[in-house]
Design a protein around this motif. Sequence first.
Motif, short mmCIF file in Angstrom:
data_model
loop_
_atom_site.label_atom_id
_atom_site.label_comp_id
_atom_site.label_asym_id
_atom_site.label_seq_id
_atom_site.Cartn_x
_atom_site.Cartn_y
_atom_site.Cartn_z
N ILE A 1 0.83 -1.21 0.00
CA ILE A 1 0.00 0.00 0.00
C ILE A 1 0.86 1.25 0.00
N VAL A 2 1.90 1.26 0.84
CA VAL A 2 2.77 2.43 0.95
C VAL A 2 3.59 2.64 -0.32
N SER A 3 4.06 1.54 -0.92
CA SER A 3 4.89 1.66 -2.12
C SER A 3 4.10 2.14 -3.32
N ARG A 4 2.81 1.79 -3.35
CA ARG A 4 1.94 2.28 -4.42
C ARG A 4 1.24 3.53 -3.92
N ARG A 5 1.84 4.67 -4.15
CA ARG A 5 1.33 5.92 -3.60
C ARG A 5 -0.13 6.15 -3.95
N ALA B 1 -10.14 7.07 -11.95
CA ALA B 1 -9.51 8.26 -11.38
C ALA B 1 -10.12 9.52 -11.98
N ARG B 2 -10.34 9.50 -13.28
CA ARG B 2 -10.91 10.67 -13.96
C ARG B 2 -12.33 10.94 -13.46
N ILE B 3 -13.13 9.90 -13.34
CA ILE B 3 -14.51 10.08 -12.86
C ILE B 3 -14.51 10.57 -11.41
N LEU B 4 -13.61 10.04 -10.59
CA LEU B 4 -13.55 10.46 -9.19
C LEU B 4 -13.17 11.93 -9.08
N LEU B 5 -12.27 12.40 -9.92
CA LEU B 5 -11.91 13.82 -9.93
C LEU B 5 -13.14 14.69 -10.24
N PHE C 1 -9.66 16.45 -4.14
CA PHE C 1 -9.45 16.60 -5.58
C PHE C 1 -7.99 16.92 -5.89
N ALA C 2 -7.42 17.89 -5.17
CA ALA C 2 -6.03 18.28 -5.41
C ALA C 2 -5.07 17.13 -5.11
N LEU C 3 -5.35 16.39 -4.05
CA LEU C 3 -4.50 15.26 -3.67
C LEU C 3 -4.53 14.17 -4.73
N LEU C 4 -5.71 13.85 -5.23
CA LEU C 4 -5.83 12.82 -6.26
C LEU C 4 -5.18 13.27 -7.57
N LEU C 5 -5.42 14.52 -7.94
CA LEU C 5 -4.84 15.04 -9.18
C LEU C 5 -3.31 14.99 -9.13
N TYR C 6 -2.74 15.39 -8.00
CA TYR C 6 -1.29 15.36 -7.85
C TYR C 6 -0.76 13.93 -7.93
N SER C 7 -1.46 13.00 -7.29
CA SER C 7 -1.01 11.60 -7.30
C SER C 7 -1.10 10.99 -8.68
N VAL C 8 -2.17 11.30 -9.40
CA VAL C 8 -2.33 10.76 -10.76
C VAL C 8 -1.23 11.31 -11.67
N LYS C 9 -0.95 12.60 -11.58
CA LYS C 9 0.11 13.20 -12.39
C LYS C 9 1.47 12.60 -12.04
N SER C 10 1.73 12.40 -10.75
CA SER C 10 2.99 11.81 -10.31
C SER C 10 3.13 10.38 -10.83
N GLU C 11 2.02 9.63 -10.80
CA GLU C 11 2.03 8.25 -11.29
C GLU C 11 2.30 8.22 -12.79
N GLN C 12 1.72 9.15 -13.50
CA GLN C 12 1.95 9.22 -14.95
C GLN C 12 3.40 9.55 -15.25
N ARG C 13 4.00 10.49 -14.50
CA ARG C 13 5.42 10.84 -14.73
C ARG C 13 6.32 9.65 -14.39
N ARG C 14 5.98 8.91 -13.33
CA ARG C 14 6.79 7.75 -12.96
C ARG C 14 6.72 6.67 -14.04
N THR C 15 5.53 6.47 -14.60
CA THR C 15 5.38 5.47 -15.65
C THR C 15 6.19 5.84 -16.88
N VAL C 16 6.19 7.14 -17.22
CA VAL C 16 6.96 7.61 -18.39
C VAL C 16 8.45 7.41 -18.17
N ARG C 17 8.93 7.70 -16.95
CA ARG C 17 10.37 7.53 -16.65
C ARG C 17 10.76 6.05 -16.74
N GLU C 18 9.91 5.16 -16.22
CA GLU C 18 10.24 3.74 -16.22
C GLU C 18 10.21 3.13 -17.61
N SER C 19 9.36 3.71 -18.47
CA SER C 19 9.28 3.18 -19.85
C SER C 19 10.37 3.75 -20.74
#
Length: 402
Positions: free
Chosen positions: A209-213, A281-285, A384-402
Amino acid sequence: MSQEKRNLYIMFVCNFLVGASLTMIVPFLSLYIQTFGHFSDSYVQRWAGYIFGVTFLVAFFMSPIWGRIGDKYGFKPTLIITGFGIAASLFFMGLANNVATLFTTRIFMGIVTGFIPTSMALISKQTSKEEAGKVLGTLQMGNVSGNLFGPLIGGSIADNFGFKYTFMITAVAISIAALGVVFGIKEKRADPARRKGKPVSPLAVVKQIVSRRILITVMVIALLIQMANFCVQPLLALYVSHLTSSGNIAFLSGLAFSATGFGNLLLTRQWGMLGDKYGHARILLILLVLACAFMVPQALVSHLWQLIILRFLFGMVIGGMNPSIVAFIRLEAPLSMQGEVLGYNQSFRFLGNVTGPLIGGYVSVISGISSVFYVTGVLFLFAFALLLYSVKSEQRRTVRES
């Protein structure tokens, strides 16, 4: 009919009965305490709060444990144990003749209140990721319906049969639900040898849970949603009394409360389907922004009908939040630990049930009931702000790993 659909329909009915059982004592809890002796109003009000809240407090600690038991031994046995456990706790509440006994039985009820998150885990595990939102939204409607009609059913039974028999009748209904699980639910289990070879420790679940922000983020958001929702609910009757001079305050307060529930029922499943199609995530936002938009104006209303309309609109959006969160966890959490992860999510929700009324009461004392709606709106925006920040961070992490 497939077994998966049969499981869903049975759990829908069971969740309705369990959801109703957890809320049907709300209308007469203080009156029931008064039957134990001659007490002051302050004593009755204080103990009514303690007795109602202690169930959620204990359930906060127990939900992950029930989830872990379900992951290890199967969700059906867990449902049977918690179902009959809730029935037993209700039965002994009807036998209580003093505050201490009632308080103790409510503690026991908190211990066995793992039925609904376990049912979510059972249905989630048998559902494809592509349909998780729609199916879980349908299941959520059972719980929401129970929460909505529970106080009405409980009050009606109490008027006709008395307080003690209300608990007895409810215990029988929950026992029937548990028997429905015994004879109607079939759970597909992984091969025992494979399960034995891959044990998952509680520490491993927490690390996951902790590792998956994004996982811990949606759980914090679940907490914020419950806090925001429960900030207002205990104060609604008093707020309604400020908006009308009618003598039917209890009925009108119930109408304002029920408006949220009916809005909830109307679109819960549809929000889940949209999440399946466009991303949860989009619907929840979107839902978090709309919740703020419909909550804040409630502080500015001058007539009761305005409040009822806004409560209905608010119910239409808040009903889609928990299915979106559960479906999101279904996508992110490994199946081997999904029950325990959902248990932690339910714990965060129970914590919101406890802390929300405390925050709402504190804010209303300092600056009035209207200000509670503003605070609630801020909580939704923060989520909303917390979820948006986490989604953006997850997207940036995925791009770096790929």
